[in-house]
Design an enzyme around this catalytic site. Structure first.
Site, PDB file in Angstrom:
ATOM      1  N   ASP A  74      10.984   8.559  39.458  1.00  0.00           N
ATOM      2  CA  ASP A  74      11.152   9.331  40.691  1.00  0.00           C
ATOM      3  C   ASP A  74      11.534  10.782  40.436  1.00  0.00           C
ATOM      4  O   ASP A  74      10.911  11.702  40.968  1.00  0.00           O
ATOM      5  CB  ASP A  74      12.230   8.695  41.567  1.00  0.00           C
ATOM      6  N   HIS A 113       7.015   1.559  43.878  1.00  0.00           N
ATOM      7  CA  HIS A 113       8.314   2.158  43.629  1.00  0.00           C
ATOM      8  C   HIS A 113       8.367   2.590  42.176  1.00  0.00           C
ATOM      9  O   HIS A 113       7.505   2.246  41.353  1.00  0.00           O
ATOM     10  CB  HIS A 113       9.443   1.175  43.932  1.00  0.00           C
TER      11      HIS A 113
END
Length: 398
Positions: free
Chosen positions: A168, A138
């Site tokens: 991200d 992540h």
């Protein structure tokens, strides 16, 4: 709030560009949203049963300005239906782990054999090769490995997690968009597409280029809270106010610092700002002064100045700020207050044309507009089922 723009060019500079997005979460959908905001016709391929989304589809604005079709990628006719879309597309975006798209029969070789001009964008955390390529992950792990996370926070405390903006979306989505648009330019010039390998570890590292330059030059210390731009400097940081709010100070240049210290009321009593040995004393003086008034009172003091000071607003407060309201930085659409498309274009303005695409709701329209009749549901089309275990989900990594 911003008003919807209409008229010639209102769809944006990418009007006419066709994009196939293989549904995922996080950076892939955001990248596709940015392309859609810029006017591209983005068709999101959702799978029956959903994809482990953590947001109700009615509120997921990363799917605004898109259209959605349902295709079971593991069904017998699933890959063929995707390839029919690919044949008519300029760009494809996928966020599977390396090798998954190939096993599904929609990898870059198969897709580009069907459409040699296709730009095949791949969004992952670790990239398509390397020791960690097949590992789950992540945002927090990606930015940790790049040294980016280690820069953020107070000394002697754990690093501060920068939500998932640095990894991200900045290191992932934005680099994917730059990559596919650059590759699209090349494809239109040469007739040949290519594969774009956008890895969050690469993008997050690239974002820190200036910091690496300062480190090499000896003007950046490789530790938190010890530098000009990381909170180590008493005139570049955040200070609490009397009501528990915060003010952000960025008075780096001398003329801005002079105005800051004058308006704060410490100009005649504070130590010289470049006396590093007294920075703690200066920080204490600034902090004590800010604690004497509320955030909004200090915001009024600095409002018309060049002191480079601003109130720290919450997400709900930001859209109502007079400057952001005047620019239309936020807009209301489908009952949701949301950031307006960015950046802005003088000849091909962008707008929020439609709310979040609902899974499968646009199948008939896409079948007609893209001339792909076999997209229309038939008796042989699989019913809604369980989530596809090969799809990139939060547990798989970004």
């Amino acid at each position: 709030m911003g008003e919807a723009q209409t008229g010639p060019g209102a769809r944006g500079p990418l009007a006419g560009v066709r994009v196939v997005e293989l549904a995922g979460i996080g950076p892939g959908p955001f990248a596709a949203m940015l392309l859609a905001d810029l006017g591209a016709d983005v068709v999101r391929v959702d799978r029956p049963g959903g994809g482990g989304l953590v947001i109700d589809p009615e509120y997921d604005i990363t799917n605004r300005n898109k259209r959605s079709v349902l295709i079971d990628l593991k069904a017998e006719n699933g890959p063929a239906r995707v390839l029919d879309l690919v044949e008519r597309a300029d760009i494809l975006i996928e966020g599977f782990r390396p090798g998954v798209a190939e096993r599904l029969g929609i990898g870059p070789d198969v897709c580009r054999a069907r459409n040699p001009r296709l730009v095949y964008g791949r969004m992952t955390g670790w990239g398509q090769h390397g020791p960690l390529a097949d590992r789950a992950g992540h945002d927090i792990a990606y930015v940790a490995l790049t040294g980016t996370l280690g820069m953020i926070g107070k000394p002697g405390e754990p690093p501060t997690v920068p939500v998932n903006l640095v990894g991200d979306f900045a290191g992932g989505s934005l680099y994917l968009v730059v990559g596919v648009l650059a590759a699209l330019h090349h494809a239109r010039a040469t007739g040949t597409g290519q594969v774009v390998d956008a890895a969050i570890v690469d993008g997050a590292s690239h974002l820190a280029s200036m910091i690496h330059a300062m480190l090499a030059a000896g003007t950046w210390q490789d530790r938190r809270g010890a530098n000009l731009l990381d909170g180590g400097c008493p005139f570049y940081g955040c200070y609490e106010t009397a009501d528990g709010g915060y003010m952000a100070v960025g008075a780096l240049e001398q003329q801005f610092y002079d105005e800051f210290s004058e308006l704060l009321g410490i100009r005649d009593e504070a130590p010289a700002r470049w006396d590093l040995a007294r920075w703690d004393e200066l920080r204490e003086a600034v902090a004590a002064r800010f604690k004497t008034r509320t955030r909004d009172e200090w915001a009024a003091v600095f409002e018309d100045s060049d002191a480079c000071v601003a109130p720290v607003l919450s997400l709900r407060e930001a859209p109502a700020h007079p400057h952001l309201a005047a620019r239309g930085t936020f807009t209301d659409h489908s009952g949701i207050t949301q950031p307006a498309p960015a950046p802005r274009f003088s000849a091909t303005p962008t707008t929020v044309r439609s709310g979040p695409a609902q899974p499968g709701a646009d199948t008939a329209d896409v079948a007609r507009d893209w001339d792909v009749p076999n997209l229309t549901p038939t008796s042989s089309t699989p019913a809604q089922g369980a989530p596809n275990p090969t799809q990139h989900t939060p547990k798989d990594g970004d």
